[in-house]
Design an enzyme around this catalytic site. Sequence first.
Site, PDB file in Angstrom:
ATOM      1  N   ASN A 120      -3.710  -7.199  -9.133  1.00 12.64           N
ATOM      2  CA  ASN A 120      -2.812  -7.325  -7.970  1.00 12.64           C
ATOM      3  C   ASN A 120      -3.262  -8.500  -7.103  1.00 12.64           C
ATOM      4  O   ASN A 120      -2.460  -9.336  -6.703  1.00 12.64           O
ATOM      5  CB  ASN A 120      -2.831  -6.060  -7.114  1.00 12.64           C
ATOM      6  CG  ASN A 120      -2.465  -4.821  -7.903  1.00 12.64           C
ATOM      7  OD1 ASN A 120      -1.833  -4.927  -8.943  1.00 12.64           O
ATOM      8  ND2 ASN A 120      -2.878  -3.663  -7.432  1.00 12.64           N
ATOM      9  N   ASP A 121      -4.550  -8.536  -6.817  1.00 12.87           N
ATOM     10  CA  ASP A 121      -5.055  -9.631  -5.989  1.00 12.87           C
ATOM     11  C   ASP A 121      -5.259 -10.904  -6.798  1.00 12.87           C
ATOM     12  O   ASP A 121      -4.962 -11.994  -6.324  1.00 12.87           O
ATOM     13  CB  ASP A 121      -6.365  -9.226  -5.306  1.00 12.87           C
ATOM     14  CG  ASP A 121      -6.086  -8.442  -4.030  1.00 12.87           C
ATOM     15  OD1 ASP A 121      -5.186  -8.864  -3.279  1.00 12.87           O
ATOM     16  OD2 ASP A 121      -6.744  -7.413  -3.808  1.00 12.87           O
ATOM     17  N   GLU A 153     -11.087 -10.315  -8.799  1.00 10.25           N
ATOM     18  CA  GLU A 153      -9.767 -10.456  -8.170  1.00 10.25           C
ATOM     19  C   GLU A 153      -9.661 -11.724  -7.337  1.00 10.25           C
ATOM     20  O   GLU A 153      -8.634 -11.978  -6.715  1.00 10.25           O
ATOM     21  CB  GLU A 153      -9.401  -9.210  -7.355  1.00 10.25           C
ATOM     22  CG  GLU A 153     -10.477  -8.676  -6.458  1.00 10.25           C
ATOM     23  CD  GLU A 153     -10.097  -7.366  -5.773  1.00 10.25           C
ATOM     24  OE1 GLU A 153      -8.960  -6.901  -5.900  1.00 10.25           O
ATOM     25  OE2 GLU A 153     -10.979  -6.813  -5.093  1.00 10.25           O
ATOM     26  N   CYS A 188      -7.686  -2.731 -13.723  1.00  9.02           N
ATOM     27  CA  CYS A 188      -7.159  -1.618 -12.916  1.00  9.02           C
ATOM     28  C   CYS A 188      -6.008  -2.024 -12.000  1.00  9.02           C
ATOM     29  O   CYS A 188      -5.637  -1.265 -11.115  1.00  9.02           O
ATOM     30  CB  CYS A 188      -8.273  -0.954 -12.119  1.00  9.02           C
ATOM     31  SG  CYS A 188      -9.051  -2.055 -10.931  1.00  9.02           S
ATOM     32  N   HIS A 225       0.776  -1.229   0.000  1.00  8.03           N
ATOM     33  CA  HIS A 225       0.000   0.000   0.000  1.00  8.03           C
ATOM     34  C   HIS A 225       0.805   1.275   0.000  1.00  8.03           C
ATOM     35  O   HIS A 225       0.448   2.235  -0.669  1.00  8.03           O
ATOM     36  CB  HIS A 225      -1.018  -0.031   1.143  1.00  8.03           C
ATOM     37  CG  HIS A 225      -2.370  -0.041   0.562  1.00  8.03           C
ATOM     38  ND1 HIS A 225      -3.289   0.915   0.817  1.00  8.03           N
ATOM     39  CD2 HIS A 225      -2.906  -0.840  -0.347  1.00  8.03           C
ATOM     40  CE1 HIS A 225      -4.354   0.677   0.098  1.00  8.03           C
ATOM     41  NE2 HIS A 225      -4.148  -0.401  -0.618  1.00  8.03           N
ATOM     42  N   ARG A 230       1.249 -10.798  -2.129  1.00  5.32           N
ATOM     43  CA  ARG A 230       1.727  -9.610  -2.845  1.00  5.32           C
ATOM     44  C   ARG A 230       2.580  -8.706  -1.959  1.00  5.32           C
ATOM     45  O   ARG A 230       3.325  -7.866  -2.456  1.00  5.32           O
ATOM     46  CB  ARG A 230       0.542  -8.818  -3.413  1.00  5.32           C
ATOM     47  CG  ARG A 230      -0.354  -8.238  -2.346  1.00  5.32           C
ATOM     48  CD  ARG A 230      -1.664  -7.740  -2.921  1.00  5.32           C
ATOM     49  NE  ARG A 230      -1.653  -6.314  -3.170  1.00  5.32           N
ATOM     50  CZ  ARG A 230      -2.725  -5.611  -3.519  1.00  5.32           C
ATOM     51  NH1 ARG A 230      -3.896  -6.226  -3.696  1.00  5.32           N
ATOM     52  NH2 ARG A 230      -2.656  -4.330  -3.727  1.00  5.32           N
ATOM     53  N   ARG A 240     -14.899   2.481  -5.644  1.00  3.15           N
ATOM     54  CA  ARG A 240     -14.906   1.128  -5.103  1.00  3.15           C
ATOM     55  C   ARG A 240     -15.293   1.216  -3.631  1.00  3.15           C
ATOM     56  O   ARG A 240     -14.747   2.047  -2.890  1.00  3.15           O
ATOM     57  CB  ARG A 240     -13.514   0.499  -5.218  1.00  3.15           C
ATOM     58  CG  ARG A 240     -13.496  -0.899  -4.638  1.00  3.15           C
ATOM     59  CD  ARG A 240     -12.194  -1.592  -4.877  1.00  3.15           C
ATOM     60  NE  ARG A 240     -11.118  -1.023  -4.076  1.00  3.15           N
ATOM     61  CZ  ARG A 240      -9.866  -1.439  -4.152  1.00  3.15           C
ATOM     62  NH1 ARG A 240      -9.536  -2.390  -5.009  1.00  3.15           N
ATOM     63  NH2 ARG A 240      -8.928  -0.900  -3.404  1.00  3.15           N
ATOM     64  N   ARG A 289     -10.052   4.287  -4.790  1.00  2.00           N
ATOM     65  CA  ARG A 289      -9.936   3.421  -3.611  1.00  2.00           C
ATOM     66  C   ARG A 289     -10.438   4.185  -2.390  1.00  2.00           C
ATOM     67  O   ARG A 289      -9.693   4.933  -1.748  1.00  2.00           O
ATOM     68  CB  ARG A 289      -8.480   3.024  -3.383  1.00  2.00           C
ATOM     69  CG  ARG A 289      -7.885   2.104  -4.440  1.00  2.00           C
ATOM     70  CD  ARG A 289      -6.441   1.780  -4.069  1.00  2.00           C
ATOM     71  NE  ARG A 289      -5.919   0.637  -4.775  1.00  2.00           N
ATOM     72  CZ  ARG A 289      -5.129   0.712  -5.855  1.00  2.00           C
ATOM     73  NH1 ARG A 289      -4.797   1.881  -6.350  1.00  2.00           N
ATOM     74  NH2 ARG A 289      -4.696  -0.386  -6.433  1.00  2.00           N
TER      75      ARG A 289
HETATM   76  C1  PEP Z   1      -6.099  -5.160  -7.322  1.00  2.47           C
HETATM   77  O1  PEP Z   1      -6.203  -6.018  -6.451  1.00  2.47           O
HETATM   78  O2  PEP Z   1      -5.570  -5.352  -8.426  1.00  2.47           O
HETATM   79  C2  PEP Z   1      -6.616  -3.799  -7.086  1.00  2.47           C
HETATM   80  C3  PEP Z   1      -6.671  -2.931  -8.064  1.00  2.47           C
HETATM   81  O3  PEP Z   1      -6.990  -3.471  -5.828  1.00  2.47           O
HETATM   82  P1  PEP Z   1      -5.994  -3.188  -4.624  1.00  2.47           P
HETATM   83  O4  PEP Z   1      -4.613  -3.029  -5.183  1.00  2.47           O
HETATM   84  O5  PEP Z   1      -6.485  -1.949  -3.954  1.00  2.47           O
HETATM   85  O6  PEP Z   1      -6.156  -4.410  -3.785  1.00  2.47           O
HETATM   86 MG    MG Z   2      -7.494  -5.770  -4.776  1.00  5.52          MG
END
Ligand code: PEP
Ligand code: MG
Length: 755
Positions: free
Chosen positions: A632-633, A609, A680, A367, A643, A510, A474
Amino acid sequence: MRAPLAGPRVLLRRLREIMAEPISAQVRLDKIVMQIAANMVAEVCSAYVLRSDGVLELYASEGLKREAVHNVTLKVGQGLVGLIAADARPLNLPDAQSHGAFAYLPETGEEIYHSFLGVPILRAGRALGVLVVQNRAHRTYTDEELEALQTIAMVLAEMIAAGDLEGLSRTGAPLDIARPVTIPGKGFCDGVGIGRVVLHEPRVVVTNLIADDTARERDRLTNALTSLRLSVDDMLARGDVAQGGEHREVLEAYRMFAHDRGWVRRMEEAIVTGLTAEAAVERVQNDTRARLQRQTDPYLSERLHDFDDLANRLLRVLMGRGDGALGKDLPADAIVVARNMGAAELLDYDRTRVRGLVLEDGTPTSHVTIVARALGIPTVGRAENVVQLAENEDAIIVDGETGSVHLRPSADVVFAYNEKVQFRAERQQRYRMLREQPAVTRDGTAVSLSVNAGLLVDLPHLGESGAEGIGLFRTELQFMIASKLPRISEQAALYRSVLDAASGRPVTFRTLDIGGDKVLPYLRVENEENPAMGWRAIRFGLDRPGLFRTQIRALLLAAGGSVLRVMIPMVTDVSEMVEARKLIDRELAHFDKHGHKPPLRILVGAMVEVPALLWQLDALMRISDFVSVGTNDLFQFMTATDRGNLRVANRFDPLSAPFLTALRSVAEAGRAANTPVTLCGEIAGQPLAAMALLGLGYRSLSMAPASVGPVKAMLLALDIPRLEGVLGGLLAHPGLPDGIRAGLRAFAQESDIPV
Ligand code: PEP
Ligand code: MG
C-alpha cells in the site's frame, strides 16, 4: 413599469390557508396559481410538473387557455420552461419571445405576454417542475418578486414530494423522487449487504415552512448561527483535528462559510419573505446547490459538500436535534451511508447490526476501508451523490463485488440479489470446505496464507479462514479507537489475547505506525504539510522512544514463553533497523533483570514500504529476521500517488512492469539471503494480483480474512512454472497494448484459474 407587490408574507399566509382547506389537489393547485397571479399582479401564473417520463406537463394555470392544462407538455431543455428545469436556474426576461430558447405553443395563447419570470421547483437541488409568471407589458421582475416565487416553489416541491399531485395527469405520473436509483461506485470490500439506509450524518427534513413572526424567526436564526460557529470553533480546537490534515481543512472551510455574510444575508432575506428559519436555510441551500452543481471546477463542487454539511448542521441546531448519536436505534440491517468517515467512527457502530457501508469518497487503502474489510462489511466507495439521494430508512443494496449501490431497489432487483446472496453463501461454503485443505499449488508448491488483523474482533477470523497465522497485526488500531493513550497493561492484555487466540500460530506484531492517515486524537504532533512522508512510524519511535519502549515492554510481557515477532514500519535506512533492535535488546535486558519470563525467541523484521530500501536489500536481508512488503505504501511512494486521494489513488496499476519488477527484486534478495519474505499489502488479497505475486517468487502472503478462501481457490488451480513463463514474457514486453493485467487475466482464463 413595476408592478406593486402585495408582499410575499401576505401571499405565504394565503398559501397556508389554502393548504389547510379540505379541497382536492387540483383545486388547491388552481387556487395557488390564482393567488400568485393576483399577488404579483401578473396576468399569467402557471405550474409545470416534471413527470417520471422526463416530460414537463402544465398542471395548473391562471391566464393561459383552460384547455392547455394537462395537455401542454415540454421536454426538459425545450423552450424556456424546459431550460429552467434543465439548468435548475431561474429566468427573468422582459421580452421572452426574443430569447433564443423560446418555443411557441399555440395551445396556450401565450404569444401576447412579453415578460416572463420562471423558477425551478427544487428539492434537494433537483428540479421537480417549474413555476412561471407572465405579463403583457415588457418588464423586469424585481429580486423581491423572484425570491417570493422561489419560496412558493418550495411549498410546491413539498406537495410534489408528498405525492399530493399523484393521479392529476391523464397521461403520466409526477416524477417520483423516491424512485429506484442505481449508483455506480467502486467495490472496496467484497460482499452483498441488503438493508436500510442509516445516514452517518442524518439530514433534517423541513416540513414547517411558513411563519408569522419574522422577528422571532430572525432571532432563532441568529442564535442557531452563534451556536453553530461555537461548535465549529470547538471542533477546530479539539485535539483530533488541531494537528492538521484534510479534516482540519474542511473545518476551516466551515468556519469561513459560517461567517460568510452573503450566506447569512440571503437567509435573513428569505425569513423576511415569511419563511421559518429552517425553511430559509433550506431555500438558500437549494439555490447554492443548484448554482454549485453546475460548476465543473472540482474545487467548487467540493465546496458544495461543505456548504451542504454546514447547512445540515445549522438545520439540526434549529430543530433541536443533536449530532445524531451513532448506533442508537440502529436497525438490525443497517447500511451506513456517509461522505467519508474515520476508522474509529465506523467502530462506534454496533457491528452486529451493520450490513454494509457506502462512502461517497474514500479509497481502497484508506483506513476506514481497511477496518471495514477487517470487519467483513461489504463496502462500496466513490458512490457519487449518495448522501444527497438517500433518505434514512430507504431500502438499499450494497454490492461490494460489482461496486454498485441500489437505492430503493425495485422488486426484481431485490429478487435477483436474494438469489445472489444465496449463491454467495454456497460459494462461501465451498471456501469453508477448502479451509482444511493445504495451500499447495498444482505443481506442488506450498504457500503460506496469513491474515491481517488489528482488533479483538478480528481474532475469530483466524480460525474461520484456516490461515496459518497473523502476518500483520496493526497495533495502532487499538490506539486509534481509544480516547486516551492505552496503558502498558491494556496493551499487554490485547497482545496476550491475540497470542492466545492464535494458539501457537505465528503472529507478527507491527510496532505503532502512526502518522499519515492514522492520527491519534489525544496525541498532539506538529502540524505537518505532508504527514504521510512526515514524522511517522519508526521515525517517531526512534525520536521519542518512550512510546516505542512501552510498547516493546507490553509485547515482552504478553509473549513470555513463546516466540515474539516484531515488525518495524516505514524503515527507510537500514540503520533504523539497527537502532530499533538496540532499543528492543535494551528492553529485553531490563526485562530479564526484573525476573519476568522472557519470550522464547524474538524475531525482528522490517516492512519494505519505502522505495529507498530497494537499493539496500542485501544489507536489509542480513540484519532482518524476516521482511514483509507493504505494497500500500510502497506503491504510493513509488508512483507518487497519495493512497488516500481518490483522484489519483487508482491512476496507476500495481500490476505494471515497474512495480512488479521492484517486488520481484525483494523476493529474490530474500531468497538469496535466506531471509523469509512475506507480502501484506492489500494486493495480496486480490486473487489475480496474488497469482502474479506467486509468479514473482512470493511464497507467503498476508491478507484480509475474507480473501483467504478466494486466494486459496486460485492457487489450488495454479501451475507456477507455467505462470512464470507467461509473466516473464509480459514483463519483458511492458508496452503490450492490453497491459500485464489483461495478459494475466487471459492466462487465468485459459488455465481455468478462478481469479
Ligand atoms: C502497507 O503499507 O502496505 C501496509 C500493509 O501497511 P498500512 O496499510 O497499515 O500502511
Ligand atoms: Mg504501510
